[in-house]
Design a protein around this motif. Sequence first.
Motif, PDB file in Angstrom:
ATOM      1  N   ARG A 111      66.366  42.959  -2.598  1.00  0.00           N
ATOM      2  CA  ARG A 111      67.355  43.812  -1.945  1.00  0.00           C
ATOM      3  C   ARG A 111      67.132  43.831  -0.437  1.00  0.00           C
ATOM      4  O   ARG A 111      66.032  43.564   0.059  1.00  0.00           O
ATOM      5  CB  ARG A 111      67.292  45.235  -2.510  1.00  0.00           C
ATOM      6  N   THR A 112      68.188  44.139   0.261  1.00  0.00           N
ATOM      7  CA  THR A 112      68.108  44.262   1.713  1.00  0.00           C
ATOM      8  C   THR A 112      67.467  45.600   2.062  1.00  0.00           C
ATOM      9  O   THR A 112      67.229  46.447   1.192  1.00  0.00           O
ATOM     10  CB  THR A 112      69.507  44.192   2.335  1.00  0.00           C
ATOM     11  N   ARG A 113      67.203  45.819   3.341  1.00  0.00           N
ATOM     12  CA  ARG A 113      66.589  47.091   3.754  1.00  0.00           C
ATOM     13  C   ARG A 113      67.527  48.276   3.550  1.00  0.00           C
ATOM     14  O   ARG A 113      67.105  49.430   3.634  1.00  0.00           O
ATOM     15  CB  ARG A 113      66.136  47.012   5.214  1.00  0.00           C
ATOM     16  N   PHE A 114      68.807  47.963   3.270  1.00  0.00           N
ATOM     17  CA  PHE A 114      69.770  49.044   2.992  1.00  0.00           C
ATOM     18  C   PHE A 114      69.917  49.308   1.491  1.00  0.00           C
ATOM     19  O   PHE A 114      70.752  50.112   1.073  1.00  0.00           O
ATOM     20  CB  PHE A 114      71.141  48.686   3.576  1.00  0.00           C
ATOM     21  N   GLY A 115      69.123  48.609   0.677  1.00  0.00           N
ATOM     22  CA  GLY A 115      69.156  48.828  -0.764  1.00  0.00           C
ATOM     23  C   GLY A 115      70.195  48.008  -1.499  1.00  0.00           C
ATOM     24  O   GLY A 115      70.381  48.177  -2.709  1.00  0.00           O
ATOM     25  N   LEU A 116      70.880  47.115  -0.792  1.00  0.00           N
ATOM     26  CA  LEU A 116      71.904  46.279  -1.424  1.00  0.00           C
ATOM     27  C   LEU A 116      71.290  44.977  -1.912  1.00  0.00           C
ATOM     28  O   LEU A 116      70.226  44.548  -1.443  1.00  0.00           O
ATOM     29  CB  LEU A 116      73.019  45.976  -0.414  1.00  0.00           C
ATOM     30  N   LEU A 117      71.968  44.340  -2.860  1.00  0.00           N
ATOM     31  CA  LEU A 117      71.490  43.054  -3.349  1.00  0.00           C
ATOM     32  C   LEU A 117      71.494  42.040  -2.211  1.00  0.00           C
ATOM     33  O   LEU A 117      72.479  41.907  -1.478  1.00  0.00           O
ATOM     34  CB  LEU A 117      72.395  42.541  -4.474  1.00  0.00           C
ATOM     35  N   ASP A 118      70.404  41.332  -2.074  1.00  0.00           N
ATOM     36  CA  ASP A 118      70.298  40.296  -1.042  1.00  0.00           C
ATOM     37  C   ASP A 118      70.777  38.977  -1.652  1.00  0.00           C
ATOM     38  O   ASP A 118      69.998  38.156  -2.128  1.00  0.00           O
ATOM     39  CB  ASP A 118      68.850  40.180  -0.577  1.00  0.00           C
ATOM     40  N   ARG A 119      72.099  38.772  -1.643  1.00  0.00           N
ATOM     41  CA  ARG A 119      72.691  37.623  -2.325  1.00  0.00           C
ATOM     42  C   ARG A 119      72.250  36.296  -1.714  1.00  0.00           C
ATOM     43  O   ARG A 119      72.057  35.308  -2.425  1.00  0.00           O
ATOM     44  CB  ARG A 119      74.220  37.742  -2.306  1.00  0.00           C
ATOM     45  N   ALA A 120      72.112  36.273  -0.395  1.00  0.00           N
ATOM     46  CA  ALA A 120      71.687  35.032   0.255  1.00  0.00           C
ATOM     47  C   ALA A 120      70.279  34.646  -0.198  1.00  0.00           C
ATOM     48  O   ALA A 120      69.991  33.472  -0.482  1.00  0.00           O
ATOM     49  CB  ALA A 120      71.732  35.196   1.772  1.00  0.00           C
ATOM     50  N   ARG A 121      69.398  35.631  -0.296  1.00  0.00           N
ATOM     51  CA  ARG A 121      68.032  35.347  -0.732  1.00  0.00           C
ATOM     52  C   ARG A 121      68.004  34.949  -2.204  1.00  0.00           C
ATOM     53  O   ARG A 121      67.236  34.049  -2.590  1.00  0.00           O
ATOM     54  CB  ARG A 121      67.157  36.577  -0.488  1.00  0.00           C
ATOM     55  N   ILE A 122      68.838  35.597  -3.035  1.00  0.00           N
ATOM     56  CA  ILE A 122      68.912  35.255  -4.455  1.00  0.00           C
ATOM     57  C   ILE A 122      69.284  33.789  -4.619  1.00  0.00           C
ATOM     58  O   ILE A 122      68.670  33.053  -5.397  1.00  0.00           O
ATOM     59  CB  ILE A 122      69.932  36.155  -5.187  1.00  0.00           C
ATOM     60  N   ARG A 123      70.281  33.352  -3.836  1.00  0.00           N
ATOM     61  CA  ARG A 123      70.728  31.969  -3.934  1.00  0.00           C
ATOM     62  C   ARG A 123      69.656  31.011  -3.402  1.00  0.00           C
ATOM     63  O   ARG A 123      69.391  29.963  -4.003  1.00  0.00           O
ATOM     64  CB  ARG A 123      72.032  31.774  -3.168  1.00  0.00           C
ATOM     65  N   ALA A 151      72.012  31.479 -10.327  1.00  0.00           N
ATOM     66  CA  ALA A 151      71.153  32.218  -9.400  1.00  0.00           C
ATOM     67  C   ALA A 151      70.904  33.635  -9.883  1.00  0.00           C
ATOM     68  O   ALA A 151      69.768  34.140  -9.825  1.00  0.00           O
ATOM     69  CB  ALA A 151      71.782  32.239  -8.009  1.00  0.00           C
ATOM     70  N   GLN A 152      71.939  34.307 -10.387  1.00  0.00           N
ATOM     71  CA  GLN A 152      71.787  35.679 -10.875  1.00  0.00           C
ATOM     72  C   GLN A 152      70.880  35.724 -12.092  1.00  0.00           C
ATOM     73  O   GLN A 152      70.081  36.654 -12.256  1.00  0.00           O
ATOM     74  CB  GLN A 152      73.162  36.262 -11.203  1.00  0.00           C
ATOM     75  N   ASN A 153      70.974  34.711 -12.968  1.00  0.00           N
ATOM     76  CA  ASN A 153      70.093  34.653 -14.128  1.00  0.00           C
ATOM     77  C   ASN A 153      68.645  34.469 -13.715  1.00  0.00           C
ATOM     78  O   ASN A 153      67.745  35.099 -14.282  1.00  0.00           O
ATOM     79  CB  ASN A 153      70.512  33.508 -15.055  1.00  0.00           C
ATOM     80  N   LEU A 154      68.409  33.648 -12.721  1.00  0.00           N
ATOM     81  CA  LEU A 154      67.037  33.395 -12.282  1.00  0.00           C
ATOM     82  C   LEU A 154      66.411  34.612 -11.606  1.00  0.00           C
ATOM     83  O   LEU A 154      65.189  34.745 -11.570  1.00  0.00           O
ATOM     84  CB  LEU A 154      67.011  32.196 -11.338  1.00  0.00           C
ATOM     85  N   ALA A 155      67.257  35.493 -11.084  1.00  0.00           N
ATOM     86  CA  ALA A 155      66.745  36.692 -10.409  1.00  0.00           C
ATOM     87  C   ALA A 155      66.782  37.930 -11.294  1.00  0.00           C
ATOM     88  O   ALA A 155      66.319  38.997 -10.884  1.00  0.00           O
ATOM     89  CB  ALA A 155      67.555  36.952  -9.137  1.00  0.00           C
ATOM     90  N   LEU A 156      67.326  37.795 -12.503  1.00  0.00           N
ATOM     91  CA  LEU A 156      67.577  38.949 -13.364  1.00  0.00           C
ATOM     92  C   LEU A 156      66.310  39.773 -13.591  1.00  0.00           C
ATOM     93  O   LEU A 156      65.270  39.261 -14.009  1.00  0.00           O
ATOM     94  CB  LEU A 156      68.122  38.464 -14.705  1.00  0.00           C
ATOM     95  N   GLY A 157      66.404  41.064 -13.277  1.00  0.00           N
ATOM     96  CA  GLY A 157      65.285  41.973 -13.430  1.00  0.00           C
ATOM     97  C   GLY A 157      64.342  41.998 -12.250  1.00  0.00           C
ATOM     98  O   GLY A 157      63.481  42.863 -12.156  1.00  0.00           O
ATOM     99  N   ARG A 158      64.510  41.058 -11.320  1.00  0.00           N
ATOM    100  CA  ARG A 158      63.650  40.974 -10.136  1.00  0.00           C
ATOM    101  C   ARG A 158      64.497  40.731  -8.892  1.00  0.00           C
ATOM    102  O   ARG A 158      64.104  39.987  -7.997  1.00  0.00           O
ATOM    103  CB  ARG A 158      62.636  39.833 -10.304  1.00  0.00           C
ATOM    104  N   GLU A 159      65.680  41.339  -8.852  1.00  0.00           N
ATOM    105  CA  GLU A 159      66.629  41.086  -7.774  1.00  0.00           C
ATOM    106  C   GLU A 159      66.116  41.605  -6.429  1.00  0.00           C
ATOM    107  O   GLU A 159      65.783  42.797  -6.311  1.00  0.00           O
ATOM    108  CB  GLU A 159      67.988  41.734  -8.075  1.00  0.00           C
TER     109      GLU A 159
END
Length: 503
Positions: A109-121, A99-107
């Motif tokens: 983020r949540t409205r707080f600026g954090l990685l949106d891991r649920a959306r990435i997956r 999942a991280q590879n598929l999002a690499l460079g286009r991750e």
Amino acid sequence: MTAAPLLRMTGVSKAFPGVQALTDVHLELRSGEVHALMGENGAGKSTLIKMLAGVHTPDSGTIEIDENPVSISTPQRAVDLGIAVIHQELNLAPNLTVAQNLALGREPRTRFGLLDRARIRREAAAKLERVGGGIDPDTVLGTLSVGMQQVVEIARAVAQNARLLVLDEPTAALSETEAQRLFSLVEEMRGRGMGLLYISHRMEEVYRLADTVTVLRDGHWVGTSPRTELEPEDIVTRMVGRTLTDLYARRRQEPGEPVLEAEGIGDGAGIGPVDLTLRAGEVVGLGGLIGAGRTELAQLLFGAARARRGRLRVGGRPVHHRSPLDATRNGVAYVPESRKEQALFPDMSIRDNVVTTGLGLGQVSDLGVLRRGRVSRRVASQIDALRVRCSSVLQRVAELSGGNQQKVVLGRWLAVSPRVLLLDEPTRGVDVGAKQEIYRIVDRLAAEGVAVLVISSDLPELLGISDRVLVMRNGTVAAELSRAEATEEAVMLHATGVAAGTG
């Protein structure tokens, strides 16, 4: 009315210091087409691919997408134009999840600026589903097979809305099952209207997949034809500029005395016990499925892995190969399966690569002092004998084609005159012209009395150049076949355990 091409390259040329890589090359690729790009190593295929990937820009000529001239000046520009290139060395991060590879460079983020891991997956699962699914997005990429990693990279290309997909030797490191899955993916993407540029040395793949074939030779465009109008011999003739009479021509001779003898050799784990005899002037093929233990056996003979059982003799004398240096001193040479990772120093020159083994044996120095005249003579003789195509002996090995890199590895060993030569997949990733030259080298060595062991997954190659064939299964030799007995069916029956007596 014929549809306008998705890609058109017209009069494209590219030069590097001392090398004219491409001269006035033409190529057209249409949507829904698989276009095979063929040519010997060094023909200019890699340079052309790198132009499409935004790594190199042409010195002259034009590139058009949808009949509009474009400049592909950066890799990001290639992505923006809908071009994706799947290289032989995959461009992925093995320590990250799928999942991280598929999002690499286009991750995202949540409205707080954090990685949106649920959306990435979630988005990764959707991307994988488009290419057949079956891969868990949370899997660490490096734990997947090469074939599955390739599927991940294709999924990334599809998700980026690629319209033109370049596949560079995509099956070189795949099992048969993985290759079949790739073929299904290629056909599915063609059905979706993608244009696919397919680079391969494997004729059977070209005839299974390609609609059109373009051949390059020495950086020049030789011709483009519908695949249905070409016989395999026509393609080979275009590639090498001559007709190949007998690819596996050998001067058969009666083998001499045993040079290397192994009795009950094994690693105490999954390999062995194995009995093996290699005779002077004989070419012995070693076949079997992936995982049967062929490479591991060669490494035991060469001292790259420690033999925990059995006895080994070279020239009738008992030996103990605790390291590759021991084996080298006893006249045993080994060309490994992966030349880039295990055999070459890519950033060093041809000269330095060729003399490495001679340095270890003290053959090009006196009392630790390097004798440059001796070095020059040794390197020049190998470059000439093996017909290595290069600008000079000081050229970096990384700049050579795959076939010429393999000749440099061979030259390193031939310069020290081995008695036994162990070749592991010697022609993997090289073109048909280079294959014939490698077979010529093997024939010459056998005629000179060298004992040669050839490990190959290419059954026509294995049967074509061998005097007899050993078939491995589950870490042991399941069968020994004479030249008359060795057929593709016989090898596979023993390799799979179907033949009577193989368990």
